[in-house]
Design a protein around this motif. Structure first.
Motif, PDB file in Angstrom:
ATOM      1  N   VAL A 140       0.841  -1.197   0.000  1.00 52.91           N
ATOM      2  CA  VAL A 140       0.000   0.000   0.000  1.00 52.91           C
ATOM      3  C   VAL A 140       0.877   1.248   0.000  1.00 52.91           C
ATOM      4  CG1 VAL A 140      -1.625   1.342   1.381  1.00 52.91           C
ATOM      5  CG2 VAL A 140      -1.983  -1.092   1.095  1.00 52.91           C
ATOM      6  N   ASP A 141       1.914   1.254   0.855  1.00 51.80           N
ATOM      7  CA  ASP A 141       2.833   2.396   0.889  1.00 51.80           C
ATOM      8  C   ASP A 141       3.442   2.650  -0.477  1.00 51.80           C
ATOM      9  OD1 ASP A 141       2.516   3.204   3.411  1.00 51.80           O
ATOM     10  OD2 ASP A 141       4.310   2.240   4.236  1.00 51.80           O
ATOM     11  N   ALA A 142       3.931   1.551  -1.101  1.00 48.84           N
ATOM     12  CA  ALA A 142       4.604   1.717  -2.388  1.00 48.84           C
ATOM     13  C   ALA A 142       3.642   2.255  -3.437  1.00 48.84           C
ATOM     14  CB  ALA A 142       5.188   0.379  -2.840  1.00 48.84           C
ATOM     15  N   LEU A 143       2.423   1.708  -3.448  1.00 52.70           N
ATOM     16  CA  LEU A 143       1.457   2.141  -4.468  1.00 52.70           C
ATOM     17  C   LEU A 143       1.064   3.601  -4.265  1.00 52.70           C
ATOM     18  CD1 LEU A 143      -1.351  -0.047  -5.848  1.00 52.70           C
ATOM     19  CD2 LEU A 143      -1.823   2.321  -5.394  1.00 52.70           C
ATOM     20  N   ILE A 144       0.755   3.962  -3.024  1.00 51.66           N
ATOM     21  CA  ILE A 144       0.315   5.339  -2.750  1.00 51.66           C
ATOM     22  C   ILE A 144       1.449   6.324  -3.036  1.00 51.66           C
ATOM     23  CG2 ILE A 144      -0.430   6.925  -0.914  1.00 51.66           C
ATOM     24  CD1 ILE A 144      -2.639   5.077  -1.747  1.00 51.66           C
ATOM     25  N   GLN A 145       2.678   5.958  -2.625  1.00 54.04           N
ATOM     26  CA  GLN A 145       3.778   6.906  -2.800  1.00 54.04           C
ATOM     27  C   GLN A 145       4.208   7.033  -4.258  1.00 54.04           C
ATOM     28  OE1 GLN A 145       6.540   5.521   0.154  1.00 54.04           O
ATOM     29  NE2 GLN A 145       5.260   6.334   1.807  1.00 54.04           N
ATOM     30  N   SER A 146       3.821   6.076  -5.097  1.00 52.32           N
ATOM     31  CA  SER A 146       4.159   6.185  -6.512  1.00 52.32           C
ATOM     32  C   SER A 146       3.167   7.063  -7.266  1.00 52.32           C
ATOM     33  CB  SER A 146       4.170   4.789  -7.142  1.00 52.32           C
ATOM     34  OG  SER A 146       2.849   4.319  -7.256  1.00 52.32           O
ATOM     35  N   LEU A 147       2.058   7.438  -6.627  1.00 51.67           N
ATOM     36  CA  LEU A 147       1.066   8.249  -7.330  1.00 51.67           C
ATOM     37  C   LEU A 147       1.575   9.672  -7.511  1.00 51.67           C
ATOM     38  CD1 LEU A 147      -2.188   7.089  -5.522  1.00 51.67           C
ATOM     39  CD2 LEU A 147      -1.388   6.441  -7.775  1.00 51.67           C
ATOM     40  N   PRO A 148       1.221  10.325  -8.641  1.00 58.54           N
ATOM     41  CA  PRO A 148       1.716  11.684  -8.878  1.00 58.54           C
ATOM     42  C   PRO A 148       1.227  12.683  -7.831  1.00 58.54           C
ATOM     43  CG  PRO A 148       0.094  11.019 -10.524  1.00 58.54           C
ATOM     44  CD  PRO A 148       0.454   9.789  -9.769  1.00 58.54           C
ATOM     45  N   GLY A 149       0.054  12.440  -7.264  1.00 55.75           N
ATOM     46  CA  GLY A 149      -0.483  13.410  -6.306  1.00 55.75           C
ATOM     47  C   GLY A 149      -0.048  13.185  -4.877  1.00 55.75           C
ATOM     48  N   TYR A 150       0.942  12.294  -4.646  1.00 54.69           N
ATOM     49  CA  TYR A 150       1.257  11.916  -3.263  1.00 54.69           C
ATOM     50  C   TYR A 150       1.831  13.078  -2.452  1.00 54.69           C
ATOM     51  CZ  TYR A 150       3.741   9.944   0.694  1.00 54.69           C
ATOM     52  OH  TYR A 150       4.204   9.706   1.951  1.00 54.69           O
ATOM     53  N   ALA A 151       2.828  13.773  -3.005  1.00 52.52           N
ATOM     54  CA  ALA A 151       3.584  14.736  -2.199  1.00 52.52           C
ATOM     55  C   ALA A 151       2.779  16.001  -1.877  1.00 52.52           C
ATOM     56  CB  ALA A 151       4.858  15.129  -2.925  1.00 52.52           C
TER      57      ALA A 151
END
Lengths: 137, 139
Positions: free
Chosen positions: B128-139
């Motif tokens: 879940v961490d990896a998927l969410i952090q790979s999203l363009p809108g994460y930061a």
């Protein structure tokens, strides 16, 4: 047809006006169901101000997207809620809902026979609203 | 900006909770009682959506401060994601979490009892961490 349905909720969460336009939405066969929807929406709106990941002040629910349509809510300073359901392509909905608020102020609030927080039965309001909605593209 | 993810099972219990960007705000705004409120909001909005339209549930709702994305599986597992207002609908990503992470690592886990109480599976939370952090809108 942009606007599919309009709900007006009193500040206590009671449904004081409801009208469908066009055939975009399901028809509920029991008018009590609309009262339930209004009551549920009123309480969810209050909850959404409390649940806030940022811990800052948040307004209540403003829009809810569904697959075929979008629900927009305008809460006035007096606690009245104008809930407008449109199709997903409708733009400038805030203008639409504030114009409906204006029509409400003109034809409901200025009607001397209207009691506050009671269901709206004003012919002139109906007529003005129909006329305005038919011009919305 | 993505704030947090909640997963509720069909008995309305919160079985997974994960927060990101915890330090950027003042404090984490959501505590244990909040998960019950979140569940209530989503259930009520889903019922409104079912009453008004032919679809099964709503997709997102937004207030002046945050946006909530919602996905429900046929087995009544509910995934709720909180983001800022600029994020586009992430319902497909929620389905991806269910399909590629929940089913793979939780459902297919031989040590997992049929009723999931809480997900304490490191493969799942890392995924879940990896998927969410790979999203363009994460930061």
């Amino acid at each position: 047809m942009g606007v599919l349905s309009i709900f007006i909720l009193s500040k206590a969460g009671g449904l004081i006006y409801h009208k469908d336009f066009g055939f975009g939405l399901k028809k509920l066969n029991n008018s009590n169901d609309y009262l339930v929807i209004a009551g549920t929406f009123h309480s969810v709106h209050a909850l959404t101000t409390r649940v806030n990941p940022l811990n800052t002040h948040s307004s209540g629910l403003l829009t809810m997207e569904m697959e075929t349509c979008t629900l927009h809510c305008l809460q006035t300073l007096t606690g009245l809620k104008f809930v407008v359901v449109t199709d997903n392509n409708q733009s400038n909905v805030s203008v639409v809902s504030s114009t409906i608020y204006e029509i409400y102020s003109d034809y409901v609030m200025k009607n001397p026979f209207y009691t506050l927080d009671m269901p709206i039965r004003c012919h002139k309001f109906d007529r003005a609203l129909n006329q305005y909605i038919s011009t919305v593209e | 900006m993505i704030y947090s993810l909640y997963i509720f099972d069909r008995h309305s219990d919160c079985i997974f909770r994960r927060e990101w960007h915890k330090d950027s705000g003042k404090k984490a705004g959501i505590n244990d009682d909040m998960s019950k409120l979140i569940f209530g909001i989503c259930l009520s909005l889903r019922n409104i959506a079912r009453n008004l339209t032919d679809s099964d549930s709503f997709l997102t709702y937004s207030t002046s401060q945050y946006k909530t994305h919602y996905y429900e599986t046929p087995s009544n597992l509910k995934l709720v994601l909180f983001t800022d207002l600029l994020t586009v609908s992430l319902v497909n990503e929620l389905r991806q979490i269910y399909e590629t992470l929940y089913v793979e690592y939780v459902v297919k886990n031989p040590l997992q009892t049929t009723e999931v109480k809480t997900i304490d599976n490191i493969m799942f939370s890392m995924g879940v961490d990896a998927l969410i952090q790979s999203l363009p809108g994460y930061a």
